[in-house]
Design an enzyme around this catalytic site. Structure first.
Site, PDB file in Angstrom:
ATOM      1  N   CYS A 162      43.811  41.520  44.105  1.00 38.14           N
ATOM      2  CA  CYS A 162      42.820  41.931  45.102  1.00 38.14           C
ATOM      3  C   CYS A 162      42.785  41.032  46.337  1.00 38.14           C
ATOM      4  O   CYS A 162      42.110  41.356  47.320  1.00 38.14           O
ATOM      5  CB  CYS A 162      41.430  41.977  44.467  1.00 38.14           C
ATOM      6  SG  CYS A 162      41.387  42.889  42.918  1.00 38.14           S
ATOM      7  N   HIS A 294      33.345  39.712  49.017  1.00 35.13           N
ATOM      8  CA  HIS A 294      34.245  40.421  48.110  1.00 35.13           C
ATOM      9  C   HIS A 294      33.473  41.529  47.410  1.00 35.13           C
ATOM     10  O   HIS A 294      33.961  42.655  47.293  1.00 35.13           O
ATOM     11  CB  HIS A 294      34.853  39.441  47.102  1.00 35.13           C
ATOM     12  CG  HIS A 294      35.910  40.030  46.241  1.00 35.13           C
ATOM     13  ND1 HIS A 294      37.044  40.637  46.754  1.00 35.13           N
ATOM     14  CD2 HIS A 294      36.022  40.127  44.885  1.00 35.13           C
ATOM     15  CE1 HIS A 294      37.805  41.074  45.763  1.00 35.13           C
ATOM     16  NE2 HIS A 294      37.201  40.778  44.619  1.00 35.13           N
ATOM     17  N   GLU A 305      30.022  35.009  43.204  1.00 32.38           N
ATOM     18  CA  GLU A 305      30.255  34.926  44.639  1.00 32.38           C
ATOM     19  C   GLU A 305      29.015  34.424  45.366  1.00 32.38           C
ATOM     20  O   GLU A 305      29.113  33.598  46.279  1.00 32.38           O
ATOM     21  CB  GLU A 305      30.686  36.277  45.205  1.00 32.38           C
ATOM     22  CG  GLU A 305      30.996  36.207  46.694  1.00 32.38           C
ATOM     23  CD  GLU A 305      31.612  37.462  47.263  1.00 32.38           C
ATOM     24  OE1 GLU A 305      32.190  37.390  48.375  1.00 32.38           O
ATOM     25  OE2 GLU A 305      31.532  38.520  46.607  1.00 32.38           O
ATOM     26  N   LYS A 326      32.754  47.444  50.334  1.00 29.42           N
ATOM     27  CA  LYS A 326      33.290  48.168  49.174  1.00 29.42           C
ATOM     28  C   LYS A 326      32.293  49.207  48.663  1.00 29.42           C
ATOM     29  O   LYS A 326      32.673  50.140  47.955  1.00 29.42           O
ATOM     30  CB  LYS A 326      33.656  47.201  48.055  1.00 29.42           C
ATOM     31  CG  LYS A 326      34.909  46.378  48.302  1.00 29.42           C
ATOM     32  CD  LYS A 326      35.259  45.546  47.082  1.00 29.42           C
ATOM     33  CE  LYS A 326      36.511  44.713  47.317  1.00 29.42           C
ATOM     34  NZ  LYS A 326      36.287  43.599  48.256  1.00 29.42           N
ATOM     35  N   HIS A 331      36.858  49.752  46.046  1.00 31.10           N
ATOM     36  CA  HIS A 331      37.780  48.626  45.923  1.00 31.10           C
ATOM     37  C   HIS A 331      39.203  49.155  46.020  1.00 31.10           C
ATOM     38  O   HIS A 331      39.724  49.744  45.066  1.00 31.10           O
ATOM     39  CB  HIS A 331      37.557  47.913  44.589  1.00 31.10           C
ATOM     40  CG  HIS A 331      38.176  46.546  44.529  1.00 31.10           C
ATOM     41  ND1 HIS A 331      39.094  46.099  45.458  1.00 31.10           N
ATOM     42  CD2 HIS A 331      38.001  45.513  43.645  1.00 31.10           C
ATOM     43  CE1 HIS A 331      39.461  44.874  45.159  1.00 31.10           C
ATOM     44  NE2 HIS A 331      38.815  44.488  44.066  1.00 31.10           N
ATOM     45  N   PHE A 390      42.004  38.733  40.349  1.00 32.60           N
ATOM     46  CA  PHE A 390      42.469  38.388  39.017  1.00 32.60           C
ATOM     47  C   PHE A 390      43.486  37.247  39.124  1.00 32.60           C
ATOM     48  O   PHE A 390      44.218  37.133  40.106  1.00 32.60           O
ATOM     49  CB  PHE A 390      43.148  39.583  38.354  1.00 32.60           C
ATOM     50  CG  PHE A 390      42.186  40.625  37.833  1.00 32.60           C
ATOM     51  CD1 PHE A 390      40.832  40.371  37.697  1.00 32.60           C
ATOM     52  CD2 PHE A 390      42.649  41.881  37.460  1.00 32.60           C
ATOM     53  CE1 PHE A 390      39.952  41.331  37.209  1.00 32.60           C
ATOM     54  CE2 PHE A 390      41.787  42.850  36.971  1.00 32.60           C
ATOM     55  CZ  PHE A 390      40.433  42.567  36.846  1.00 32.60           C
TER      56      PHE A 390
END
Length: 402
Positions: A162, A294, A305, A326, A331, A390
């Site tokens: 991502c 994010h 976050e 998002k 996403h 990830f």
């Protein structure tokens, strides 16, 4: 190494629209493009929520080239064309070896892979398509952008889940700073709305059954989308010399790794990336007006976050505007950071902070000003864009007013 790097063109395509202007208009309206996925190939998917583009706009990519392209590469080319057109840039024999491309992808060519698997395993076909290998490689999008636009400088793909597009943009900035290129077309593209990819995300139990509600107490998970975002980066001197309109300055980048877990995040990794970005850009926390988070809409990621932002910004975390777009374009994995950079550039140019859509209930663990549901007018001179992925790979970009 001290060269200033500026943005002279932006382009995008996703469920919100087929160009950057339409995407931005939808963001300002707080309009979410998330809906029910109707593809028959997703017949047994439980989480049928997603953000698809639908019909692609008309394009004139040569048929010979299209035959060797997976969907993510087509999206990258469409977004890159728009960005280059806005920048007023044309490759010629005099400059093409100084023009390059870096494109981030998260899952690359799964459409072609799945078509081949179905044909062989379900219908008895004995071999794959002749172009499957070049279709699915992670560097394919960058290669097709270079072929379509005639770019012969540094050209490569970047893949870090991502964070892919933010890593691609950060590395493109370095190519210009190091003098290897005068111009880089950079961003990301992904088309993950195929059975195998959605099924794998479903197995992780992180997909929302209805929509994406970042930072809202009743959030239920992430939503997958498809799209591409591309920007034209130039050295400041090159842009000025050719009389280009400068949209904003890409002031800095911060990269870090959690070195912790393949799927779970730490607070320290994102915090380190934010601090490194501020240092690279020569900024102090109090100068940041807007942070595009994010903000995936999963319980732990949004909490982590928020904690990282508080650590990096201190009391200023409560004074700046934060939002997750998002909530509107979903996403888009390797494309997300580039689409979110469009929001950052446009926020600076128009003095509007796009909202976090679908927000219902305050969460005491996510207590920043997340601009719920309605866009807000605000003078924006400096923005940050977070991407955390990830494997704990983090990439944060800083954008300043031109």
């Amino acid at each position: 190494m001290n060269k200033r790097v500026v943005i002279t063109g932006i382009g995008g395509i996703c469920g919100l629209g087929s160009c950057a202007a339409d995407i931005w208009a939808a963001m300002c309206e707080g309009r979410s493009a998330i809906g029910v996925l109707s593809s028959p190939s997703l017949h047994d998917i439980t989480a049928r929520t997603g953000c698809a583009i639908g019909n692609l706009p008309q394009h004139e990519i040569e048929r010979k080239q299209v035959l060797s392209m997976d969907r993510f590469s087509v999206l990258a080319v469409l977004a890159a064309r728009e960005a280059v057109q806005q920048a007023g840039l044309t490759a010629s024999d005099k400059n093409r070896y100084r023009l390059g491309a870096a494109v981030g992808v998260g899952v690359c060519g799964w459409e072609a892979i799945e078509q081949d698997y179905r044909a062989m395993l379900l219908h008895g076909r004995k071999r794959t398509g002749a172009f499957t290998a070049p279709k699915v490689m992670p560097g394919a999008a960058a290669g097709h952008v270079s072929m379509d636009l005639g770019l012969r400088g540094p050209v490569y793909g970047v893949t870090s889940a991502c964070s892919s597009s933010n890593h691609a943009i950060a590395s493109a900035v370095d190519q210009i700073r190091w003098g290897r290129a005068d111009v880089m077309v950079a961003g990301g593209a992904d088309a993950p709305l195929v059975w195998g990819v959605v099924k794998s995300w479903e197995a992780m139990r992180v997909l929302s059954p209805d929509t994406c509600r970042p930072f809202s107490a009743n959030r239920q998970g992430a939503v997958l989308g498809e799209g591409a975002g591309m920007i034209v980066l130039e050295s400041y001197d090159h842009a000025r010399a050719r009389g280009a309109e400068i949209l904003a300055e890409l002031a800095g980048a911060g990269l870090s790794a959690d070195a912790f877990d393949i799927a779970a995040q730490t607070i320290e990794g994102p915090e380190a990336a934010i601090r490194a970005c501020l240092a690279d850009a020569g900024l102090v926390p109090e100068e940041v007006d807007y942070l595009n988070a994010h903000g995936t809409g999963t319980k732990p990621n949004d909490q982590i976050e928020t904690a990282a932002i508080k650590r990096a910004f201190g009391d200023h975390a409560y004074r700046m505007s934060v939002s997750s777009t998002k909530s509107m374009h979903a996403h888009c994995l390797g494309a997300s950071g580039a689409l979110e950079l469009i929001a950052c550039v446009m926020a600076i140019r128009h003095g509007i902070v796009p909202p976090t859509a679908n927000y219902d209930e305050p969460d005491p663990d996510c207590d920043l000003d997340v601009t719920p549901n309605v866009a807000r007018e605000r003078k924006v001179k400096v923005t940050l864009s977070n991407s955390f992925a990830f494997a704990g790979t983090n990439a944060v970009l800083a954008i300043k007013a031109a």
